[in-house]
Design a protein around this motif. Structure first.
Motif: not given
Length: 422
Positions: A51-55, A246-249, A268-276, A282-287
């Motif tokens: 899945g282009a890295g989504s799975l 390239m995230g999620c392992g 920035t995180v997407s694709k395989s973060i849902s796992g399914y 997600l956009t993660l940023f320092k507080p």
């Protein structure tokens, strides 16, 4: 294998010409399990595309499927915008406890919309809001998404041309080894920053992929990434790492930048973060960067509750004990050894390979060879795609959960495809 050409008439007459993957793989897929897809005629295909890295955890992963079915069967919330739900709470708690805290990260979590480009757009918007500047620096051969802001920091000329308007406020710089080691790292970038006559507006941020997937599997060295992080600190620029593919392992550690020992301001995180394969970003940023006003960046599908369920299940199942990272690195060594063998067995092809973890690419002087290899691989029952600005790289992206036997099967098919696609 012998494949009867499927009836594609409805796709050709009703669906837009923009469709792409279905042209490379002319089959009508019906079901999937683990690392295999099956078409409606029962033919089996080993999946080195995922899945282009989504799975990353394979198709219909049974642990994640059970969690999803249980949630749906009890009439759990499926659509909730950014309302507080039990599914969102469980994901946030799990993500905090399993991913953030063990890495000494206190990043805030934002749900910008369902796709990777939504995450990139929000990251760029936030960086500009925080710094009060417009310019963003990106890198040659980068790919960050297909919406206008993301295209402005994407390198591919074909994709940029689709915007139909000027793409502004983005400045490209050479990615690691873009100049074949002939120039010291960042010498041009830093000279522009320190020279008031350079014409470069002071950037708000720099956005980078640690491994450029769509750009051709270009792997940044850890020391290059550390030097970039240092440059950002010295010149008051935020560092954004696009970890969507390239995230999620995918490269081993959960975040691809961990090997370099850096901690980006925005991720920035997407694709395989849902796992399914369910849409989630997600956009993660320092507080200290959390300067949003309520509702300043929103979207109808920014809270995909079924995806929260499978995402939490994936983190619980695979990221508590460090075994997934070790397994991915072992599988990566298996791929590297096989690719080295393919290169040795085909000396006239002049190929070379590169990668990390379970993302690898093979490139040949004949830029059309990659396409021929992928077409032959499909005929032999292996799904593998090309990447790079001229589709000149054969890209390997198998599921992280693939078995050594399945991986070996796919690598044997790839070796045959390389031999037969000359």
């Amino acid at each position: 294998m012998t494949i009867t050409q499927p009836d594609l008439s409805v796709f050709e007459t009703v669906e837009s010409e923009v469709r792409s993957y279905c042209r490379a793989w002319p089959a009508i897929f019906d079901r999937a399990q683990g690392s295999y897809l099956f078409d409606e005629d029962g033919h089996r295909y080993l999946d080195f595309f995922a899945g282009a890295g989504s799975l990353n955890y394979g198709h219909n992963n049974p642990v994640l499927k059970r969690a999803l079915l249980d949630y749906l069967e009890r009439d759990g919330i499926t659509h909730g915008l950014d309302m507080s739900t039990t599914a969102k709470r469980a994901f946030l708690e799990t993500f905090r406890d399993v991913i953030l805290r063990p890495r000494d990260m206190d990043h805030k979590v934002m749900f910008p919309g369902p796709t990777g480009t939504n995450a990139v757009e929000s990251a760029l918007k936030l960086a500009r809001k925080v710094k009060g500047r417009e310019s963003i620096v990106s890198f040659t051969n980068a790919f960050h998404g297909m919406s206008l802001g993301s295209l402005a920091v994407t390198g591919n000329a074909f994709k940029r041309a689709g915007a139909g308007i000027p793409l502004v406020h983005g400045t490209p710089m050479p990615f690691d080894d873009y100049l074949d080691g002939r120039t010291p790292d960042f010498i041009w970038f830093e000279r522009l920053l320190e020279d008031s006559g350079s014409g470069l507006n002071q950037p708000a941020a720099v956005i980078v992929e640690t491994v450029q997937g769509e750009g051709g599997i270009n792997v940044a060295r850890a020391e290059w990434l550390r030097a970039l992080a240092d440059l950002c600190r010295r010149y008051d620029m935020l560092l954004i790492v696009d970890d969507i593919q390239m995230g999620c392992g995918r490269t081993g550690a959960f975040f691809s930048f961990e090997e370099a020992g850096i901690q980006p301001d925005i991720i920035t995180v997407s694709k395989s973060i849902s796992g399914y394969g369910l849409p989630l970003a997600l956009t993660l940023f320092k507080p200290e960067l959390d300067v949003w006003e309520p509702g300043e960046h929103n979207g109808t599908f920014r809270g995909n509750n079924p995806a929260f369920v499978t995402a939490a299940a994936a983190l619980d199942a695979y990221w508590h004990d460090g075994q997934m990272e070790k397994q991915t690195m072992a599988r990566g060594e298996q791929v590297e050894a096989a690719l080295a063998g393919i290169v040795r067995e085909n000396p006239d092809a002049g190929g070379h390979f590169r990668g990390r973890g379970l993302v690898w690419g093979m490139e040949f002087p004949d830029k059309e060879r990659a396409g021929r290899i992928c077409r032959r691989a499909f005929d032999l029952g292996l799904l593998v795609e090309t990447s790079g600005p001229e589709s000149e790289v054969v890209k390997l992206l198998p599921a992280l959960t693939i078995s050594p036997e399945e991986l070996d099967e796919g690598l044997r098919i790839l070796a045959r495809a390389v031999r037969e696609a000359g």
